[in-house]
Design an enzyme around this catalytic site. Structure first.
Site, PDB file in Angstrom:
ATOM      1  N   ASP A  98     -38.380  32.081  12.305  1.00 14.65           N
ATOM      2  CA  ASP A  98     -39.091  32.665  11.167  1.00 14.65           C
ATOM      3  C   ASP A  98     -40.583  32.605  11.488  1.00 14.65           C
ATOM      4  O   ASP A  98     -40.983  32.044  12.501  1.00 14.65           O
ATOM      5  CB  ASP A  98     -38.721  31.955   9.863  1.00 14.65           C
ATOM      6  CG  ASP A  98     -39.281  30.556   9.796  1.00 14.65           C
ATOM      7  OD1 ASP A  98     -39.968  30.135  10.748  1.00 14.65           O
ATOM      8  OD2 ASP A  98     -39.049  29.877   8.801  1.00 14.65           O
ATOM      9  N   SER A  99     -41.399  33.195  10.624  1.00 17.60           N
ATOM     10  CA  SER A  99     -42.820  33.315  10.958  1.00 17.60           C
ATOM     11  C   SER A  99     -43.647  32.127  10.486  1.00 17.60           C
ATOM     12  O   SER A  99     -44.795  31.988  10.861  1.00 17.60           O
ATOM     13  CB  SER A  99     -43.380  34.564  10.302  1.00 17.60           C
ATOM     14  OG  SER A  99     -43.396  34.371   8.893  1.00 17.60           O
ATOM     15  N   GLY A 100     -43.061  31.302   9.642  1.00 18.14           N
ATOM     16  CA  GLY A 100     -43.829  30.218   9.045  1.00 18.14           C
ATOM     17  C   GLY A 100     -44.394  30.590   7.684  1.00 18.14           C
ATOM     18  O   GLY A 100     -44.866  29.737   6.928  1.00 18.14           O
ATOM     19  N   GLY A 101     -44.335  31.876   7.361  1.00 11.30           N
ATOM     20  CA  GLY A 101     -44.894  32.325   6.084  1.00 11.30           C
ATOM     21  C   GLY A 101     -44.205  31.692   4.890  1.00 11.30           C
ATOM     22  O   GLY A 101     -44.857  31.274   3.931  1.00 11.30           O
ATOM     23  N   PHE A 102     -42.885  31.582   4.962  1.00 13.11           N
ATOM     24  CA  PHE A 102     -42.151  31.012   3.834  1.00 13.11           C
ATOM     25  C   PHE A 102     -42.622  29.592   3.541  1.00 13.11           C
ATOM     26  O   PHE A 102     -42.831  29.224   2.391  1.00 13.11           O
ATOM     27  CB  PHE A 102     -40.640  31.021   4.105  1.00 13.11           C
ATOM     28  CG  PHE A 102     -39.848  30.436   2.981  1.00 13.11           C
ATOM     29  CD1 PHE A 102     -39.566  31.183   1.848  1.00 13.11           C
ATOM     30  CD2 PHE A 102     -39.403  29.116   3.036  1.00 13.11           C
ATOM     31  CE1 PHE A 102     -38.854  30.634   0.786  1.00 13.11           C
ATOM     32  CE2 PHE A 102     -38.687  28.554   1.988  1.00 13.11           C
ATOM     33  CZ  PHE A 102     -38.411  29.318   0.861  1.00 13.11           C
ATOM     34  N   HIS A 121     -18.505  19.502   9.180  1.00 17.24           N
ATOM     35  CA  HIS A 121     -17.557  20.179   8.299  1.00 17.24           C
ATOM     36  C   HIS A 121     -18.213  21.328   7.527  1.00 17.24           C
ATOM     37  O   HIS A 121     -17.679  22.441   7.472  1.00 17.24           O
ATOM     38  CB  HIS A 121     -16.923  19.197   7.314  1.00 17.24           C
ATOM     39  CG  HIS A 121     -16.175  19.896   6.233  1.00 17.24           C
ATOM     40  ND1 HIS A 121     -14.924  20.434   6.435  1.00 17.24           N
ATOM     41  CD2 HIS A 121     -16.541  20.257   4.974  1.00 17.24           C
ATOM     42  CE1 HIS A 121     -14.544  21.068   5.343  1.00 17.24           C
ATOM     43  NE2 HIS A 121     -15.500  20.974   4.448  1.00 17.24           N
ATOM     44  N   ASP A 179     -45.223  37.332   6.473  1.00 17.86           N
ATOM     45  CA  ASP A 179     -45.241  38.090   5.221  1.00 17.86           C
ATOM     46  C   ASP A 179     -45.756  37.184   4.112  1.00 17.86           C
ATOM     47  O   ASP A 179     -46.008  36.006   4.344  1.00 17.86           O
ATOM     48  CB  ASP A 179     -43.827  38.601   4.878  1.00 17.86           C
ATOM     49  CG  ASP A 179     -42.834  37.452   4.718  1.00 17.86           C
ATOM     50  OD1 ASP A 179     -43.091  36.358   5.271  1.00 17.86           O
ATOM     51  OD2 ASP A 179     -41.806  37.634   4.045  1.00 17.86           O
ATOM     52  N   ASP A 225     -29.158  32.984   6.445  1.00 18.39           N
ATOM     53  CA  ASP A 225     -29.387  31.602   6.862  1.00 18.39           C
ATOM     54  C   ASP A 225     -29.641  30.759   5.633  1.00 18.39           C
ATOM     55  O   ASP A 225     -30.058  31.282   4.598  1.00 18.39           O
ATOM     56  CB  ASP A 225     -30.636  31.516   7.748  1.00 18.39           C
ATOM     57  CG  ASP A 225     -31.903  31.673   6.911  1.00 18.39           C
ATOM     58  OD1 ASP A 225     -32.185  32.807   6.491  1.00 18.39           O
ATOM     59  OD2 ASP A 225     -32.576  30.669   6.622  1.00 18.39           O
ATOM     60  N   GLY A 258     -38.227  36.970  -0.030  1.00 15.76           N
ATOM     61  CA  GLY A 258     -38.662  36.780  -1.414  1.00 15.76           C
ATOM     62  C   GLY A 258     -37.548  36.908  -2.438  1.00 15.76           C
ATOM     63  O   GLY A 258     -37.802  37.177  -3.612  1.00 15.76           O
ATOM     64  N   GLN A 272     -40.868  42.707   0.720  1.00 14.11           N
ATOM     65  CA  GLN A 272     -41.103  41.795  -0.410  1.00 14.11           C
ATOM     66  C   GLN A 272     -40.988  42.594  -1.704  1.00 14.11           C
ATOM     67  O   GLN A 272     -40.410  43.671  -1.707  1.00 14.11           O
ATOM     68  CB  GLN A 272     -42.477  41.124  -0.254  1.00 14.11           C
ATOM     69  CG  GLN A 272     -42.498  40.046   0.840  1.00 14.11           C
ATOM     70  CD  GLN A 272     -41.657  38.826   0.481  1.00 14.11           C
ATOM     71  OE1 GLN A 272     -41.407  38.551  -0.693  1.00 14.11           O
ATOM     72  NE2 GLN A 272     -41.199  38.097   1.489  1.00 14.11           N
ATOM     73  N   CYS A 300     -12.181  17.152   9.792  1.00 14.65           N
ATOM     74  CA  CYS A 300     -10.892  17.353   9.122  1.00 14.65           C
ATOM     75  C   CYS A 300      -9.703  17.106  10.050  1.00 14.65           C
ATOM     76  O   CYS A 300      -8.616  16.783   9.589  1.00 14.65           O
ATOM     77  CB  CYS A 300     -10.826  18.759   8.531  1.00 14.65           C
ATOM     78  SG  CYS A 300     -12.002  18.971   7.187  1.00 14.65           S
ATOM     79  N   CYS A 339      -9.177  23.388   7.009  1.00 10.10           N
ATOM     80  CA  CYS A 339     -10.315  23.397   7.944  1.00 10.10           C
ATOM     81  C   CYS A 339      -9.919  22.705   9.238  1.00 10.10           C
ATOM     82  O   CYS A 339      -9.211  21.702   9.229  1.00 10.10           O
ATOM     83  CB  CYS A 339     -11.507  22.681   7.313  1.00 10.10           C
ATOM     84  SG  CYS A 339     -12.939  22.547   8.393  1.00 10.10           S
ATOM     85  N   CYS A 353     -12.191  21.562  11.560  1.00  9.13           N
ATOM     86  CA  CYS A 353     -13.391  20.966  12.157  1.00  9.13           C
ATOM     87  C   CYS A 353     -13.081  19.557  12.671  1.00  9.13           C
ATOM     88  O   CYS A 353     -12.049  18.976  12.336  1.00  9.13           O
ATOM     89  CB  CYS A 353     -14.528  20.947  11.149  1.00  9.13           C
ATOM     90  SG  CYS A 353     -14.473  19.538  10.019  1.00  9.13           S
TER      91      CYS A 353
HETATM   92 ZN    ZN Z   1     -13.632  20.365   8.079  1.00 13.23          ZN
END
Ligand code: ZN
Length: 375
Positions: free
Chosen positions: A89-93, A332, A144, A263, A213, A186, A306, A301, A303
């Site tokens: 990301d750009s760091g703007g957030f 998990h 942004d 994300d 945004g 935005q 689990c 699951c 994982c």
């Molecule tokens: Zn799991």
């Protein structure tokens, strides 16, 4: 062709985004590795969970350890041991979500105090593009202006204006070899401003386009109403990225509205608070109901948590603050959202996404988490 759509089902789509460090199958959930690490997990574990791409944070890596250190050690892939695609990301957030630290915002950039030591710092569009070039990520995001929900109309209008000005200055900024660059729109949920922002950003030759945004404090209904029309307005031939969503229901809803990438820190942050994302909804392992529960976190699951451990054991680890508890929950929860996303992708390819989503949402809304194990 960098991005290829393989199937569509209603507004939902599946595809493949080609990057310098490998392919990203979409829809794609991107685990967040803020400081160059998905917290508590080895890169091989993240890969084995099914992640194609991880996200890293320009703000944090700029201040610690600094892009010069990362560049000297061969770039972020070599430095972090993750050899797959990385989006920065750009760091703007971060700058705009730490509003108290902002000293000045002007057409040229934003001046703020670093959260690390309070020193004055400045991000400009060219500057954050350069940091991302030196980090060597596969996908760089534009700087942004991201405002919290409910920002005054005049502020929102100015944020949209500056975001476009900055996008124009970044589109041709120097890139790392093979680096893609995404533009960000935005305008919050304001129809006029969001439309204006999308149209201005989409007119520029970016490799992908994001909705920024959103999921910043507005209601879920407002957010989804906005994605409903704003998602399909983003250029169809490019990947569409919704920034900041990662709860199971939210993933299903944005995928249904034509979003390809997303994300969120939610799966790993939730893990660190002792909660598991499951097909029965969210389980708080601190709840005494799990004290003698022999079942895995989620019977559906596969994982590493689990496969071998009971809820009772994970609860024991969590309540005793053992590091393994945090790790098992992180493994998990990430597996859960990655698997959910993979199932959504498979459903789109089969043309059954709509019924898959309805069934998944019904399951996720299932029995209350306090229901004890009767066995
Ligand atoms: Zn799991």
């Amino acid at each position: 062709m960098t991005f290829r759509i393989e199937a569509t089902d209603g507004a939902a789509r599946s595809g493949v985004l080609r990057t310098a460090h490998g392919d990203i199958r979409t829809p794609a959930f991107m685990p967040v590795g803020t400081k160059g690490t998905v917290k508590a997990l080895h890169p091989d574990e993240v890969r084995a969970l099914g992640a194609d791409v991880v996200l890293a944070n320009t703000y944090h890596l700029h201040f610690r350890p600094g892009e010069r250190v990362v560049e000297e050690l061969g770039g972020l892939h070599a430095f972090s041991g993750w050899d797959g695609p990385i989006l920065t990301d750009s760091g703007g957030f971060q700058v705009f979500s730490l509003r108290d630290t902002i000293a000045a915002l002007d057409d040229d950039g934003v001046t703020f105090r670093s959260v690390y030591d309070g020193a004055e710092a400045r991000f400009t569009p060219e500057g954050t593009a350069e940091i991302q070039r030196r980090l060597g990520s596969d996908i760089a995001m534009c700087l942004d202006v991201c405002l919290p929900a409910g920002a005054p109309a005049a502020e929102l209008e100015r944020a949209v204006q500056i975001t476009t000005l900055w996008a124009e200055r970044q589109v041709d900024a120097p890139r790392a070899p093979g680096q893609l660059r995404f533009g960000i729109s935005q305008g919050a949920t304001d129809v006029e401003l969001r439309t204006q922002s999308i149209d201005e950003i989409a007119a520029l030759p970016f490799d992908g386009f994001a909705l920024g945004g959103l999921a910043v404090g507005e209601s879920k209904d407002e957010m989804l109403d906005c994605v409903e029309w704003a998602g399909p307005r983003l250029p169809p031939a490019r990947p569409r990225y919704f920034m900041g969503i990662g709860d199971p229901e939210g993933i299903l809803e944005v995928v249904a509205r034509g979003i390809d990438m997303f994300d969120c820190v939610l799966p790993t942050r939730t893990a660190r608070t002792g909660s598991a994302l499951t097909w029965e909804g969210r389980l708080n392992l601190r709840n005494s109901a799990y004290r003698t529960d022999p079942r895995p976190l989620d019977p559906d699951c596969a994982c590493p948590a689990c496969e071998r451990f009971s809820r009772a054991y994970v609860r024991h680890l969590v309540t005793q603050r053992e590091m393994l508890g945090l790790r098992l929950l992180s493994l998990h929860n990430l597996r859960f959202v990655l698997d959910l996303t993979a199932r959504a992708r498979a459903a789109i390819e089969r043309g059954t996404f709509s019924s898959f989503r309805d069934e998944a949402l019904a399951r996720l809304a299932g029995p209350p988490e306090e229901e004890p194990c009767n066995s």
